[in-house]
Design an enzyme around this catalytic site. Structure first.
Site, PDB file in Angstrom:
ATOM      1  N   ASN A  16      -3.853  -5.854   0.048  1.00  0.00           N
ATOM      2  CA  ASN A  16      -3.664  -5.065   1.041  1.00  0.00           C
ATOM      3  C   ASN A  16      -4.535  -4.468   2.152  1.00  0.00           C
ATOM      4  OD1 ASN A  16      -5.133  -3.269  -0.451  1.00  0.00           O
ATOM      5  ND2 ASN A  16      -3.494  -1.939  -1.246  1.00  0.00           N
ATOM      6  N   GLU A  35      -7.964   2.576  -0.100  1.00  0.00           N
ATOM      7  CA  GLU A  35      -6.673   1.988   0.161  1.00  0.00           C
ATOM      8  C   GLU A  35      -6.214   2.390   1.326  1.00  0.00           C
ATOM      9  OE1 GLU A  35      -5.493  -0.143  -2.061  1.00  0.00           O
ATOM     10  OE2 GLU A  35      -5.874   0.534  -4.204  1.00  0.00           O
TER      11      GLU A  35
END
Ligand code: F6R
Length: 248
Positions: free
Chosen positions: A136, A143
């Site tokens: 991702n 993140e």
């Protein structure tokens, strides 16, 4: 960003290890930023070989690792301290006291993170930071959505990252993967004087094309490296499969 495509994962690992070895020879007391995960294992193997066969000297090197699971002690076999000892530190002549890994069981984790930042600054900053990349686009445990200004802190792991780390390579059951970690921030990483991102396998192809050719956005944390003046990306052909431009 300088992008180098190698035919195989082994060639990627060797090319990356050479960048580390050159710096260690040029500046024996260099400060290295290190990563864990599957991707850097081959690079560490090459460094161990260079130490054993050619005497590459780690005696004055200092290292800082990117991240650690919150709640795992360094003796836990899935902790990143354990990983580093097992995959590199135990096999070269580095002084263990010069290897810094975030403490997943610190009494006050955020205070520990603040101290880590101060230590990196006090020692003169990281000369060369190694990075892997998540599917991702995460780097360290930053993140998607992690602020450009973030520093070392407690972070939540996405279900995607938890799944990636319990696919049998590391944890065997997603329920065993800690849901939080301590991680250098985006600003911590971008402060490094030089950055080397390595990636292999098709599963990284999407993240790599977004990182290298997409817009620089906090939604794809690695794409923020486009603004760093000395970043090299070394990938194998599988990870390069979705790139549309010509690279070396
Ligand atoms: C590990 C780290 C992570 C990994 C990434 C890729 O210290 O910071 O960002 O680099 O999750 O992991 P692998 O290499 O296992 O695909």
């Amino acid at each position: 960003m300088k992008v180098i495509i190698k035919k195989t994962t082994d060639e990627m690992s060797l090319a990356g290890a050479k960048i580390f070895a050159e710096l260690i020879c040029k500046k024996p007391n260099c400060i290295l930023g290190l990563a864990t995960g599957g991707t850097p294992v081959g690079l560490y193997k090459e460094l161990i070989k260079m130490h054993k066969q050619d005497g590459l000297d780690f005696s004055k090197v200092t290292t800082f690792n990117l991240d650690e699971y919150l709640g795992l002690d360094g003796d836990h076999d899935q902790s990143y301290r354990y990983f580093m000892n097992d995959n590199l530190f135990n096999h070269v002549n580095i002084k263990k006291e010069n290897t810094y890994v975030l403490n997943g069981v610190a009494a006050d984790p955020q205070l520990f993170c603040d101290g880590y930042e101060m230590l990196i600054k006090a020692i003169g900053g990281i000369d060369l930071q190694l990075l892997g990349i998540g599917g991702n686009g995460h780097i360290a445990f930053n993140e998607p959505g992690s602020p450009r200004s973030s520093r070392t802190r407690i972070v939540d792991l996405t279900p995607e990252t938890i799944a990636a780390n319990s696919d049998g390579r590391f944890f065997s059951d997603p329920k065993d993967v800690p849901t939080q970690a301590l991680s250098m921030g985006m600003a911590t990483i971008l402060d490094a004087k030089e950055i080397l991102l390595i990636a292999n396998k098709e599963s990284k192809a999407d993240a790599i094309v977004k990182t290298v050719e997409g817009p620089a956005t906090e939604d794809v944390p690695a794409s923020l490296l486009q603004a760093h003046s000395n970043t090299t990306v070394i990938i194998d052909e599988a990870a390069a499969a979705k790139l549309t431009k010509e690279y070396a």
